[in-house]
Design a protein around this motif. Structure first.
Motif, PDB file in Angstrom:
ATOM      1  N   GLN A 163      53.155  58.960  80.032  1.00 45.33           N
ATOM      2  CA  GLN A 163      54.914  58.755  80.627  1.00 45.33           C
ATOM      3  C   GLN A 163      55.254  57.743  79.842  1.00 45.33           C
ATOM      4  OE1 GLN A 163      55.851  56.976  84.734  1.00 45.33           O
ATOM      5  NE2 GLN A 163      53.402  57.159  85.181  1.00 45.33           N
ATOM      6  N   GLU A 172      55.971  60.039  76.661  1.00 49.64           N
ATOM      7  CA  GLU A 172      56.176  61.986  77.490  1.00 49.64           C
ATOM      8  C   GLU A 172      58.048  61.795  77.353  1.00 49.64           C
ATOM      9  OE1 GLU A 172      54.698  62.894  81.227  1.00 49.64           O
ATOM     10  OE2 GLU A 172      53.215  64.505  80.397  1.00 49.64           O
ATOM     11  N   ASN A 173      59.035  60.367  77.675  1.00 46.42           N
ATOM     12  CA  ASN A 173      59.794  59.789  77.494  1.00 46.42           C
ATOM     13  C   ASN A 173      60.167  59.853  76.535  1.00 46.42           C
ATOM     14  OD1 ASN A 173      61.625  59.749  80.660  1.00 46.42           O
ATOM     15  ND2 ASN A 173      58.921  59.532  80.561  1.00 46.42           N
ATOM     16  N   THR A 174      59.542  59.616  75.882  1.00 52.22           N
ATOM     17  CA  THR A 174      59.567  59.136  73.941  1.00 52.22           C
ATOM     18  C   THR A 174      59.731  60.402  73.049  1.00 52.22           C
ATOM     19  OG1 THR A 174      58.290  57.457  73.600  1.00 52.22           O
ATOM     20  CG2 THR A 174      59.194  58.116  71.790  1.00 52.22           C
ATOM     21  N   PHE A 219      61.396  63.664  74.661  1.00 51.40           N
ATOM     22  CA  PHE A 219      62.075  63.652  74.743  1.00 51.40           C
ATOM     23  C   PHE A 219      63.722  63.040  73.984  1.00 51.40           C
ATOM     24  CE2 PHE A 219      60.424  64.733  79.132  1.00 51.40           C
ATOM     25  CZ  PHE A 219      60.689  66.218  78.868  1.00 51.40           C
ATOM     26  N   ARG A 271      67.375  61.573  82.865  1.00 56.75           N
ATOM     27  CA  ARG A 271      66.486  61.335  82.995  1.00 56.75           C
ATOM     28  C   ARG A 271      64.945  60.516  82.797  1.00 56.75           C
ATOM     29  NH1 ARG A 271      66.074  66.639  83.061  1.00 56.75           N
ATOM     30  NH2 ARG A 271      64.223  67.040  81.709  1.00 56.75           N
ATOM     31  N   VAL A 272      65.515  60.216  81.130  1.00 56.07           N
ATOM     32  CA  VAL A 272      64.295  59.936  80.692  1.00 56.07           C
ATOM     33  C   VAL A 272      65.010  58.558  81.257  1.00 56.07           C
ATOM     34  CG1 VAL A 272      63.940  58.409  78.163  1.00 56.07           C
ATOM     35  CG2 VAL A 272      64.402  60.872  78.755  1.00 56.07           C
ATOM     36  N   THR A 273      65.938  57.583  81.132  1.00 56.91           N
ATOM     37  CA  THR A 273      66.121  56.807  81.518  1.00 56.91           C
ATOM     38  C   THR A 273      65.976  56.584  82.982  1.00 56.91           C
ATOM     39  OG1 THR A 273      68.272  56.603  80.364  1.00 56.91           O
ATOM     40  CG2 THR A 273      68.471  55.569  82.143  1.00 56.91           C
ATOM     41  N   ASN A 285      63.287  58.240  84.457  1.00 53.17           N
ATOM     42  CA  ASN A 285      61.570  57.615  84.522  1.00 53.17           C
ATOM     43  C   ASN A 285      61.347  56.267  84.054  1.00 53.17           C
ATOM     44  OD1 ASN A 285      61.494  59.968  85.656  1.00 53.17           O
ATOM     45  ND2 ASN A 285      61.594  61.048  83.458  1.00 53.17           N
ATOM     46  N   ILE A 286      62.852  55.629  83.143  1.00 53.45           N
ATOM     47  CA  ILE A 286      61.326  54.124  82.332  1.00 53.45           C
ATOM     48  C   ILE A 286      62.152  53.198  83.485  1.00 53.45           C
ATOM     49  CG2 ILE A 286      61.931  52.460  80.431  1.00 53.45           C
ATOM     50  CD1 ILE A 286      60.570  54.800  79.964  1.00 53.45           C
TER      51      ILE A 286
END
Length: 515
Positions: free
Chosen positions: A211, A214-216, A218, A238-240, A242-243
């Motif tokens: 996870q 994947e977010n990195t 983006f 969305r990344v924020t 998710n984290i």
């Protein structure tokens, strides 16, 4: 650190209207000093070619036995079977052979031989196992014979498992679970270790790591192409989110009251109370032997007396301590000081009080709980269990319920028992209830995910959590991406996906030579 190939893979599919230009990615950013965990794993497949020696060792316990197993692993393992049995073996088929010395031709033993060609073996290398008679002379003869073959040497402690790690057969958490399984002494320890050895923690941490990658990905896309390409709206938000969700999961995982570590190392139970309440008698009854001196003289116990017990499948380390009271005796004062120190580190405290003294104080219209030392009252917390001893001296048994009711007004606890260390009355109920309390508090099988079992896991998870917290407060997207890379690196250290050479020696020292 992240390998750019995996960055491509994770960015390519999710982003719309986005065309990759691989030359834009700078290698120093994703593979500093070329120490990527993915590159490292690629090298691991060639571990055998980098280590031309073949290792061997006794894999069963030392000493006389009906059967002994000697394991051979390495690029020339098949030569052991050929030179000592004179025949080529069929993979994964048990064969009974005469085993001879490769130099003299002398028959050493008759035994079963198994041949496991790599990579489908425990170590990932070619492996041979000799199942022989367990006599000391036979085992020594086979080991000496193997030592005569060129490029064969005796294995070091844990070297078979180390090779399995380098060949991607296990990650570090699975290896630690395997070590715990070998050292497990109780059912609860076995269950917890088996769950970890089967990948319970690996699956969890690798999922979190994926996870983060994947977010990195983006974020890296926004940094490298945000001004030039049409990147989907709302990616950063969305990344924020998710984290933030991942941070919550890791925080919850860390907030486990160290249950896994306590169960692995043993649950520390400390017996405390005033002098002559029956603390030493209580310890002796649980141990079923005279572990502590018992006498009617107050203050007999001066030092800590500690024993280990398997209590209903749970490992407990139970300590008897000096009676807590004001004293002018120098030796007794030292004993009380040591008792206080042990009480502070206890996972569970069992407070022993005398039923007879409580009953007598009621008859005399005195308050027994005001008279007991403030030292005792100050130690009571949610992990304190109360035992009212000497219930055999209470003539009217209905009074025991009254004693419990009065005691609970002054000692706040979820567990209280009346029993007699002299007659054994009430101990069956105590043992059943105490085991249930241990199960409720420490049983890892009731947890949806595997529990943290090592201090190093907790340390790296805290590093990961700190990086995620930093990410959520940073406004600079470049620095925020760096925090995610650090968080990914911290998780990789737990499973061994990044450089962890400094801890490998510590882990593999826990294994015997033949493992």
């Amino acid at each position: 650190m992240l390998f750019k190939k995996e960055i491509f893979k994770n960015v390519f599919l999710p982003l719309k209207n986005f065309q990759f230009r691989p030359y834009v990615f700078s290698s120093y950013r994703y593979c500093p000093k070329l120490k990527s965990p993915f590159l490292k794993n690629k090298k691991q497949k060639f571990y055998s070619t980098l280590h031309n020696d073949t290792i061997y060792a006794l894999s069963t316990a030392q000493g006389k036995a009906g059967i002994a197993i000697i394991r051979v692993s390495g690029p020339n393992a098949s030569q052991a079977a050929i030179k000592m049995t004179s025949k080529q073996l069929i993979p994964r088929k048990v064969t009974r052979k005469k085993i001879s010395h490769p130099k003299t031709g002398e028959i050493i033993d008759h035994g079963l031989i198994l041949w496991f060609p790599g990579p489908n073996s425990y170590t990932g290398e070619d492996t041979v196992e000799f199942h022989i008679h367990g006599g000391t002379s036979v085992v020594r003869g086979i080991l000496d014979a193997l030592g005569c073959i060129e490029n064969f040497r005796h294995a070091e402690a844990g070297e078979f498992t180390r090779r399995a790690f380098y060949n991607d057969k296990y990650d570090l958490t699975e290896i630690e679970g395997l070590a715990d399984l070998l050292n497990a002494e109780t059912e609860a320890q076995r269950r917890q270790a088996l769950r970890q050895a089967q990948g319970g923690l690996k699956i969890l941490y690798e999922n979190w790591r994926k996870q983060l990658i994947e977010n990195t990905a983006f974020l890296e896309a926004i940094i490298d192409f945000g001004e030039d390409e049409n990147i989907e709206d709302g990616v950063l938000e969305r990344v924020t989110e998710n984290i933030r969700i991942l941070k919550s999961k890791i925080s919850e995982h860390l907030n486990d009251n160290r249950r896994g570590e306590i169960l692995r190392d043993g649950i520390h139970v400390t017996i405390l109370g005033p002098p002559n309440a029956g603390k030493s008698s209580f310890l002796n009854y649980l141990a079923q032997r005279r572990a502590a001196i018992v006498s009617p003289i107050p203050g007999t116990t001066r030092d800590i007396i500690e024993i280990s017990l398997n209590f209903g499948g749970y490992p407990i380390i139970i300590s008897d301590t000096a009676g807590l009271r004001p004293s002018n005796d120098v030796i007794e004062i030292e004993g009380i000081s040591r008792a206080k120190d042990r009480i502070k580190t206890a996972d569970i405290k069992i407070l022993i009080l005398s039923s007879l003294e409580i009953m007598n104080s009621i008859k005399c219209d005195n308050n027994y709980f005001y008279d007991i030392s403030s030292i005792i009252r100050d130690t009571v917390d949610v992990d304190t269990y109360l035992v009212l001893n000497k219930c055999d001296l209470i003539e009217h048994k209905p009074d025991l319920s009254k004693l419990k009711e009065i005691s609970l007004k002054y000692i706040s606890t979820n567990y209280i028992w009346c029993l007699s260390c002299l007659t054994g009355e009430g101990f069956d109920e105590f043992q059943k209830s105490f085991i249930n309390s241990l199960k409720k508090k420490y049983d890892s099988s009731t947890s949806q995910v595997a529990l943290i079992t090592q201090a190093r896991h907790r340390e790296h998870l805290r590093d990961c959590l700190k990086a995620l917290e930093n990410f959520l407060v940073l406004n600079n997207i470049v620095l925020a991406a760096e925090e995610l890379r650090f968080a990914t690196h911290a998780l990789g250290k737990i499973t061994g996906r990044v450089d962890v050479e400094e801890i490998l020696g510590v882990i593999f020292q826990q294994f015997c030579i033949g493992k």
